[in-house]
Design a protein around this motif. Structure first.
Motif, PDB file in Angstrom:
ATOM      1  N   CYS A  33      -3.386   8.642 -12.886  1.00 29.44           N
ATOM      2  CA  CYS A  33      -2.928   7.504 -12.085  1.00 29.44           C
ATOM      3  C   CYS A  33      -2.830   7.862 -10.602  1.00 29.44           C
ATOM      4  O   CYS A  33      -3.233   7.070  -9.745  1.00 29.44           O
ATOM      5  N   TYR A  38      -3.053   4.383  -8.909  1.00 28.19           N
ATOM      6  CA  TYR A  38      -2.331   3.420  -9.748  1.00 28.19           C
ATOM      7  C   TYR A  38      -0.842   3.755  -9.768  1.00 28.19           C
ATOM      8  O   TYR A  38      -0.465   4.919  -9.894  1.00 28.19           O
ATOM      9  N   HIS A  40       2.586   3.961 -11.707  1.00 26.81           N
ATOM     10  CA  HIS A  40       2.887   4.143 -13.124  1.00 26.81           C
ATOM     11  C   HIS A  40       4.361   4.480 -13.329  1.00 26.81           C
ATOM     12  O   HIS A  40       4.987   5.108 -12.487  1.00 26.81           O
ATOM     13  N   ILE A  50       1.332   0.690 -16.163  1.00 25.86           N
ATOM     14  CA  ILE A  50       0.382   1.047 -15.124  1.00 25.86           C
ATOM     15  C   ILE A  50       0.040  -0.212 -14.344  1.00 25.86           C
ATOM     16  O   ILE A  50      -0.465  -1.177 -14.919  1.00 25.86           O
ATOM     17  N   ASN A  51       0.358  -0.197 -13.049  1.00 24.97           N
ATOM     18  CA  ASN A  51       0.146  -1.366 -12.180  1.00 24.97           C
ATOM     19  C   ASN A  51       0.756  -2.636 -12.758  1.00 24.97           C
ATOM     20  O   ASN A  51       0.152  -3.703 -12.730  1.00 24.97           O
TER      21      ASN A  51
END
Length: 76
Positions: A33, A38, A40, A50-51
């Motif tokens: 990530c 991203y 997380h 995640i996102n």
């Protein structure tokens, strides 16, 4: 929704011959990530957001890999 229609991805894992522990799975997912930008947050031992999208963490044999293990994130 059927499980086969949910988005999923395999996370790169250093040693696929060794079963990934929870700590190693979290480390690999965090590294993945961070590398891809991203956001997380781990919500449980086998769950990560995640996102903003909740994912289930699978740690086990990769299908068709002849004994190699992997880490897979699947949308919930």
């Amino acid at each position: 929704m059927l499980r086969c229609f949910k988005k999923s991805f395999w996370v790169p894992y250093d040693d696929p011959t060794v079963y990934p522990t929870i700590a190693k799975a979290r480390e690999a997912i965090a590294e993945y990530c961070d590398k891809n930008g991203y956001a997380h947050t781990f919500t449980d031992d086998d769950a990560v957001t995640i996102n903003g999208v909740p994912h289930e963490i699978y740690r086990g044999p990769e299908p068709g890999s002849r004994g190699c293990y992997g880490i897979k994130c699947t949308e919930r």
